[in-house]
Structures are given as C-alpha cells and as structure tokens.
Scaffold this motif. Sequence first.
Motif, short mmCIF file in Angstrom:
data_model
loop_
_atom_site.label_atom_id
_atom_site.label_comp_id
_atom_site.label_asym_id
_atom_site.label_seq_id
_atom_site.Cartn_x
_atom_site.Cartn_y
_atom_site.Cartn_z
N LEU A 122 -2.28 6.05 -8.06
CA LEU A 122 -1.48 5.52 -6.97
C LEU A 122 -0.21 6.34 -6.76
O LEU A 122 0.23 6.55 -5.63
CB LEU A 122 -1.12 4.06 -7.25
CG LEU A 122 -2.27 3.05 -7.11
CD1 LEU A 122 -1.86 1.71 -7.68
CD2 LEU A 122 -2.68 2.90 -5.65
N LEU A 130 -8.08 9.40 -9.62
CA LEU A 130 -7.12 9.00 -8.61
C LEU A 130 -5.98 8.22 -9.24
O LEU A 130 -6.18 7.42 -10.15
CB LEU A 130 -7.81 8.15 -7.54
CG LEU A 130 -8.90 8.86 -6.73
CD1 LEU A 130 -9.52 7.90 -5.74
CD2 LEU A 130 -8.35 10.08 -6.02
N VAL A 181 -4.15 13.64 2.00
CA VAL A 181 -5.04 12.73 1.28
C VAL A 181 -6.29 13.46 0.82
O VAL A 181 -6.75 13.30 -0.31
CB VAL A 181 -5.39 11.52 2.16
CG1 VAL A 181 -6.30 10.55 1.40
CG2 VAL A 181 -4.13 10.79 2.62
N SER A 209 0.84 -1.19 0.00
CA SER A 209 0.00 0.00 0.00
C SER A 209 0.88 1.25 0.00
O SER A 209 1.94 1.26 0.64
CB SER A 209 -0.90 0.02 1.24
OG SER A 209 -1.44 1.31 1.46
N TYR A 238 -8.76 0.25 -4.39
CA TYR A 238 -8.54 0.50 -2.97
C TYR A 238 -8.62 1.99 -2.64
O TYR A 238 -9.15 2.38 -1.59
CB TYR A 238 -7.18 -0.05 -2.55
CG TYR A 238 -6.82 0.28 -1.12
CD1 TYR A 238 -7.52 -0.29 -0.05
CD2 TYR A 238 -5.78 1.16 -0.82
CE1 TYR A 238 -7.20 0.02 1.26
CE2 TYR A 238 -5.45 1.46 0.48
CZ TYR A 238 -6.16 0.89 1.52
OH TYR A 238 -5.85 1.20 2.82
N LEU A 239 -8.11 2.83 -3.53
CA LEU A 239 -8.22 4.28 -3.30
C LEU A 239 -9.67 4.72 -3.23
O LEU A 239 -10.03 5.62 -2.47
CB LEU A 239 -7.48 5.05 -4.39
CG LEU A 239 -5.97 4.83 -4.49
CD1 LEU A 239 -5.37 5.78 -5.51
CD2 LEU A 239 -5.29 5.01 -3.13
N GLU A 240 -10.52 4.08 -4.02
CA GLU A 240 -11.95 4.39 -3.96
C GLU A 240 -12.53 3.97 -2.61
O GLU A 240 -13.42 4.63 -2.08
CB GLU A 240 -12.69 3.71 -5.10
CG GLU A 240 -12.37 4.28 -6.48
CD GLU A 240 -12.83 5.74 -6.63
OE1 GLU A 240 -13.65 6.21 -5.83
OE2 GLU A 240 -12.34 6.40 -7.57
N LEU A 263 -6.19 0.92 -7.65
CA LEU A 263 -7.06 2.09 -7.70
C LEU A 263 -8.40 1.82 -7.03
O LEU A 263 -9.01 2.73 -6.46
CB LEU A 263 -7.27 2.52 -9.14
CG LEU A 263 -6.03 3.08 -9.86
CD1 LEU A 263 -6.34 3.34 -11.33
CD2 LEU A 263 -5.54 4.36 -9.19
N VAL A 300 -10.84 4.03 0.18
CA VAL A 300 -10.38 5.07 1.11
C VAL A 300 -11.22 6.33 0.96
O VAL A 300 -11.56 7.00 1.95
CB VAL A 300 -8.89 5.39 0.88
CG1 VAL A 300 -8.44 6.53 1.79
CG2 VAL A 300 -8.03 4.16 1.13
N ARG A 301 -11.59 6.68 -0.26
CA ARG A 301 -12.35 7.91 -0.49
C ARG A 301 -13.79 7.78 0.01
O ARG A 301 -14.34 8.73 0.57
CB ARG A 301 -12.35 8.27 -1.97
CG ARG A 301 -13.15 9.52 -2.26
CD ARG A 301 -12.73 10.24 -3.50
NE ARG A 301 -12.91 9.48 -4.72
CZ ARG A 301 -12.68 9.97 -5.94
NH1 ARG A 301 -12.23 11.21 -6.08
NH2 ARG A 301 -12.85 9.23 -7.00
N CYS A 321 -0.48 9.22 -4.40
CA CYS A 321 -0.49 8.83 -2.99
C CYS A 321 0.91 8.47 -2.51
O CYS A 321 1.28 8.76 -1.38
CB CYS A 321 -1.44 7.65 -2.79
SG CYS A 321 -3.16 8.07 -3.12
#
Length: 335
Positions: A222, A220, A210, A36, A72-74, A70, A76-77, A225
């Motif tokens: 990676l 988004l 973030v 991550s 995973y970023l969604e 990506l 988090v968002r 980040c």
Amino acid sequence: MKRKALALLSGGLDSTLAVKLMLDLGIDVEALNFTSPFCTCTGKNAGCKSEAVRVAEEFQIPIKVMSKGLDYLEVVRNPRHGYGKGINPCIDCRIYLLRKAKEYMAESGADFVFTGEVLGQRPMSQRRDAMRVIERESGLEDLLLRPLSAHFLPPTLPEREGWIDREKLLAIRGRSRKDQIQLADEMDVRNYPCPAGGCLLTELSFVPKVRDIFDHSDELKLRDCRLLKIGRHFRIGARTKVIIGRNEADNNLLENVMQTGETAITWMDGNTPAGVIIGDQDPAGIGLAARILLRYTKAEQSGACRVKVRRNGAEEIITVANDLNETAVTPYLIA
C-alpha cells in the motif's frame, strides 16, 4: 420495529443526501467509509475520511472507517470486469466495497445496505446493467437500496416489506447534480466539499505510475501506491526508483515518509528539490539518481556538482556531472 441500515458514506454530496433521507424516514443508520491510496477527494485540509467523519458527527450516527487493503490492490491489478478509461476497475471496486459491507452487516446488526449511487451518473459502474451485476456479485441482491434513484429501479426487500416507504424515495438520474444541489438546499445539507468525488485511477496521466508498480514489484504494498501522489517518479533499475519533489510540500513529505534502507539526495550548493531512492541501491544507481536530480536544479549545465547522500543516518558527499538534459532524462521518467 425500527430497522437499521449501513450507509456507504464518502462524505460527498450524494452519499450525504442519502444518509439524510434515510434518517428522515426513521431508519437507524451506521456509516461505513473506505479509505484508498488513490482518492483525490479533498476539502480544505481534509480528505474523504475526514469529511465522512464530519458528516457522521453532524448527523450523530456511528461510523466505521475501513482501509482498502492489499486485497484491493489485487482487484486493481486483475479486475474481472475490466477498466474504465484509465486503470479504474469501477465495477469490481463497487463489488469489493459492498462485499465488505455485507461482511460487516452481522456485526452491526443492520438489515440492509444503502448507497448514494445515482443511475447514469458514472459511465462504468452506474449503468443499469452494471448495477445489477454489482448487486448479484456482492451478495447483496435485494438488500441494496439506492434511495436517490429508487423509482428507476426495481423495489428492494426493504421497500416491499414496508421498512421504507418507497413513495418517499427519489427519482434522480444522469450526470448533472442540479437536482442534488437543490435537494441539499431543501434538506439544509451544507458544507459538502466534494460533490463529485474523484479517483486517481481514472486519470490517464496516473496509469503509467500504477503499471510501473505492477510490473516491478515482487509483492504489492500500500505504501508504494501512496507514494505515487508525491513528486516525479523515475525508474532507474528493475527494482530501483527515485522520487524527486516538485515543490516544498513534496520535499517535506518525502523527508517524512523515508524509511530505513532508502537514500535521500540533495544538491549541496543551492536550492534543490529533494530526492529519495527506493529499492535496490548501488553506487551506479545513486550516481544516476543524483544526475537526474540535478536536471531539476539551477546548477550549471555540464558542470561538476556536489550532492549530499544520506542513508541510515550516515552522510557522504559525491561529485557528479550535471550532464542530463530533458531528452536524456525522459526515458527514465514514469510520470
């Protein structure tokens, strides 16, 4: 018939102990490790991935390393189950990881999944009620074993079917790792550099960085980040940001990660942090970024300074005023 299980292996103390325990109980183990951009878990010159690989090699088990993508970023968002004290979606994160493990089960031939989770150790995701939610929404209900805390939890299918002797599983709970450290000595488990693990998303100082990405990105990425770990970040336009190194290590990293279309800036007449401008570029923005950079040099205050601007292989020298003090810079500072 020998059974096979997938282990979520971070390389930290708890997951390492869980793997050792299951191997000692005669289970065929394959490890999964997830990388991550928000991980803070590091040993000497190595991150969690390296530690997990080291543990797998030591135990002579196969390991598959997967990147949180990506999708995973969604998570988090927009976490369904909310955040912890920072911007950490711990429950949704566990569900995400275990869904990935479930998808991989058929390919690996595993019969069940196990983790190093300890009841009550983490305030958000390792409560009893949260654990039940995670089991259900990951699709691993009855096939998810937590061997370190098994005696505080209902028997799973592997226990009821006799694949695992429940009496040989453990009864550890709470935030102290005294029991785990003692167990590591008894099981001859050494060199565990990251007993507690860590995630930048739990750090309050990291939240603005973030949030800034979520608020100012059309899509988004990676890489955006990953860059959050380097230097000071300044928002100088809706689609423009400048990153300024805090030290030589940051300067070197910024030089190495810079991409085509991005602009490097340095003070010509003295030692200086490096700066990289990311996003939309125009002369006014470059001038502002250069003035912010000078704030972190020993250039004479209020004097005119030369700044080297380098982009796509071309260089030019611009002259800007060193006229921004800390108060003037603060509105641009993200963190």
